[in-house]
Design a protein around this motif. Sequence first.
Motif, PDB file in Angstrom:
ATOM      1  N   GLY A 112      10.648  -1.722  16.957  1.00 50.26           N
ATOM      2  CA  GLY A 112       9.612  -2.437  17.683  1.00 50.26           C
ATOM      3  C   GLY A 112       8.299  -2.595  16.967  1.00 50.26           C
ATOM      4  N   ALA A 113       8.239  -2.280  15.663  1.00 55.30           N
ATOM      5  CA  ALA A 113       6.984  -2.369  14.914  1.00 55.30           C
ATOM      6  C   ALA A 113       6.758  -3.780  14.385  1.00 55.30           C
ATOM      7  N   GLY A 114       5.492  -4.103  14.086  1.00 52.65           N
ATOM      8  CA  GLY A 114       5.145  -5.395  13.493  1.00 52.65           C
ATOM      9  C   GLY A 114       4.965  -5.328  11.993  1.00 52.65           C
ATOM     10  N   TRP A 115       4.662  -4.138  11.480  1.00 55.13           N
ATOM     11  CA  TRP A 115       4.466  -3.925  10.038  1.00 55.13           C
ATOM     12  C   TRP A 115       5.106  -2.601   9.648  1.00 55.13           C
ATOM     13  N   VAL A 116       5.460  -2.482   8.367  1.00 53.98           N
ATOM     14  CA  VAL A 116       5.975  -1.219   7.853  1.00 53.98           C
ATOM     15  C   VAL A 116       5.420  -1.016   6.448  1.00 53.98           C
ATOM     16  N   ARG A 117       5.086   0.229   6.154  1.00 55.32           N
ATOM     17  CA  ARG A 117       4.601   0.556   4.808  1.00 55.32           C
ATOM     18  C   ARG A 117       5.777   0.561   3.844  1.00 55.32           C
ATOM     19  N   ALA A 118       5.641  -0.137   2.733  1.00 59.08           N
ATOM     20  CA  ALA A 118       6.721  -0.215   1.740  1.00 59.08           C
ATOM     21  C   ALA A 118       7.026   1.150   1.160  1.00 59.08           C
ATOM     22  N   VAL A 119       8.300   1.384   0.850  1.00 58.39           N
ATOM     23  CA  VAL A 119       8.643   2.613   0.142  1.00 58.39           C
ATOM     24  C   VAL A 119       8.111   2.480  -1.278  1.00 58.39           C
ATOM     25  N   PRO A 120       7.398   3.483  -1.779  1.00 54.52           N
ATOM     26  CA  PRO A 120       6.687   3.309  -3.052  1.00 54.52           C
ATOM     27  C   PRO A 120       7.554   3.347  -4.292  1.00 54.52           C
ATOM     28  N   GLU A 121       8.805   3.826  -4.170  1.00 58.28           N
ATOM     29  CA  GLU A 121       9.626   3.951  -5.382  1.00 58.28           C
ATOM     30  C   GLU A 121      10.337   2.657  -5.750  1.00 58.28           C
ATOM     31  N   GLU A 122      10.254   1.642  -4.917  1.00 55.61           N
ATOM     32  CA  GLU A 122      10.946   0.387  -5.185  1.00 55.61           C
ATOM     33  C   GLU A 122       9.928  -0.692  -5.555  1.00 55.61           C
ATOM     34  N   PHE A 123      10.411  -1.786  -6.174  1.00 60.47           N
ATOM     35  CA  PHE A 123       9.544  -2.909  -6.497  1.00 60.47           C
ATOM     36  C   PHE A 123       8.846  -3.419  -5.241  1.00 60.47           C
ATOM     37  N   ASP A 151       6.695  -8.981 -12.275  1.00 51.27           N
ATOM     38  CA  ASP A 151       5.432  -8.745 -11.576  1.00 51.27           C
ATOM     39  C   ASP A 151       5.619  -7.833 -10.374  1.00 51.27           C
ATOM     40  N   ASP A 152       6.814  -7.843  -9.746  1.00 52.03           N
ATOM     41  CA  ASP A 152       7.025  -6.979  -8.583  1.00 52.03           C
ATOM     42  C   ASP A 152       7.071  -5.506  -8.976  1.00 52.03           C
ATOM     43  N   GLU A 153       7.614  -5.213 -10.160  1.00 53.17           N
ATOM     44  CA  GLU A 153       7.614  -3.831 -10.650  1.00 53.17           C
ATOM     45  C   GLU A 153       6.195  -3.404 -11.058  1.00 53.17           C
ATOM     46  N   ALA A 154       5.478  -4.300 -11.726  1.00 51.49           N
ATOM     47  CA  ALA A 154       4.101  -3.989 -12.111  1.00 51.49           C
ATOM     48  C   ALA A 154       3.233  -3.747 -10.888  1.00 51.49           C
ATOM     49  N   MET A 155       3.426  -4.543  -9.842  1.00 48.83           N
ATOM     50  CA  MET A 155       2.642  -4.378  -8.623  1.00 48.83           C
ATOM     51  C   MET A 155       2.933  -3.041  -7.966  1.00 48.83           C
ATOM     52  N   ALA A 156       4.203  -2.634  -7.929  1.00 48.33           N
ATOM     53  CA  ALA A 156       4.562  -1.349  -7.326  1.00 48.33           C
ATOM     54  C   ALA A 156       3.915  -0.194  -8.079  1.00 48.33           C
ATOM     55  N   THR A 157       3.954  -0.246  -9.405  1.00 40.52           N
ATOM     56  CA  THR A 157       3.336   0.806 -10.205  1.00 40.52           C
ATOM     57  C   THR A 157       1.830   0.843  -9.968  1.00 40.52           C
TER      58      THR A 157
END
Length: 370
Positions: A112-123, A151-157
């Motif tokens: 039932g959530a509207g947002w979720v915090r991304a798992v930090p170990e993935e892109f 760019d998705d990996e760089a952004m995660a780092t």
Amino acid sequence: MPRARVSSAVMTHPVRRAQAEELCARLGLGGLALDPDPDGAPSALRTALVAWGRVADGATHHLMIQDDVAAPADLLDLVAHCADRFPDDALAFYTNWHARNGAAARLAALAGAGWVRAVPEEFTPTLAISLPVALVEEFRGFAQGVDERHDDEAMATFLSGPGRRSALLAVPTVTEHTGTSSINGHAAQGVRRAVCPTESADARPALVDGWVLEDVGWLPYMRYGEGFVRLPGQEATPAARRHFTWREALPRTGARLTEEDVWDVVRAARPAEEARAVREAFGASFADELWIHCLLLGLRAEETARRHAPDGAPRRQPSLAAHRLRTAALSTVGLAGLSPEHRPEAGRHHTDLLTAYATDAVSRGVSLKP
């Protein structure tokens, strides 16, 4: 009228310039960011840095969107309202249906959530992402010195650095990935779609007012026909990106559910006719793995809602928009769980079958005691 002022750019390659121009004109975006070395080795980061360099004067936030996207006409307005709500966060408006972060968004939708915090170990999904301008400048400085073409990996780092947080993922997905080609070498992943495809009118209430799931804890997910579980705190271990099968992980989730318990539920509760149809279409192993994955997903969604939802539990009679979001999340779980080579084989009747099969398993999981 939102207070945030959002500038934007579409990152593209000359071979896709026409579709990028059409997208830019249709959504009223700020302009194109062309690959500065189109004949060089593929590098999404190279072009992304051009896009992040197109912040307009007076902007508080900047949206970078890729050229192979479908999005609603009110995207910029929606992004601005979301930036008002989360002025200091990276906001991702698309998440792949087959990634760990896709599983996090699906779990959040069912809870039932509207947002979720991304798992930090993935892109970090960057198909459509906004940053506050201060983070834009920091990211550009950081990315100039990394040995990375994604760019998705760089952004995660970057977002995992001191004083920063991983992106917030929009649970209802108003942007959609189109096509299967990839200039950056991702075509082998096959059909890649949004995890919770949602119309803008349904998405807006969830994004503007919905609650935020900050930590998914243990997370069931599927990849290439097999069920896995992300363990709590896995990002802080040497095995941050390791894929633990559900059998391996279950004793470490705290769910007090054994592998034999799971198989007991499969034998007692799985609908025989639907199971037979899934086996005939995609094999016995996939039929088992998908149903068990969705069983665990239902269990985890119920537990997540009870612990984190503002009212302590999901509404038993959700709004029509919330019901459609849940249905959207379940409509993609079976297709995303298939191996890439099998996704094109799935027609409309297969989609309906897999959705019904997944929905049944999730409902059984909701009734389990963790």
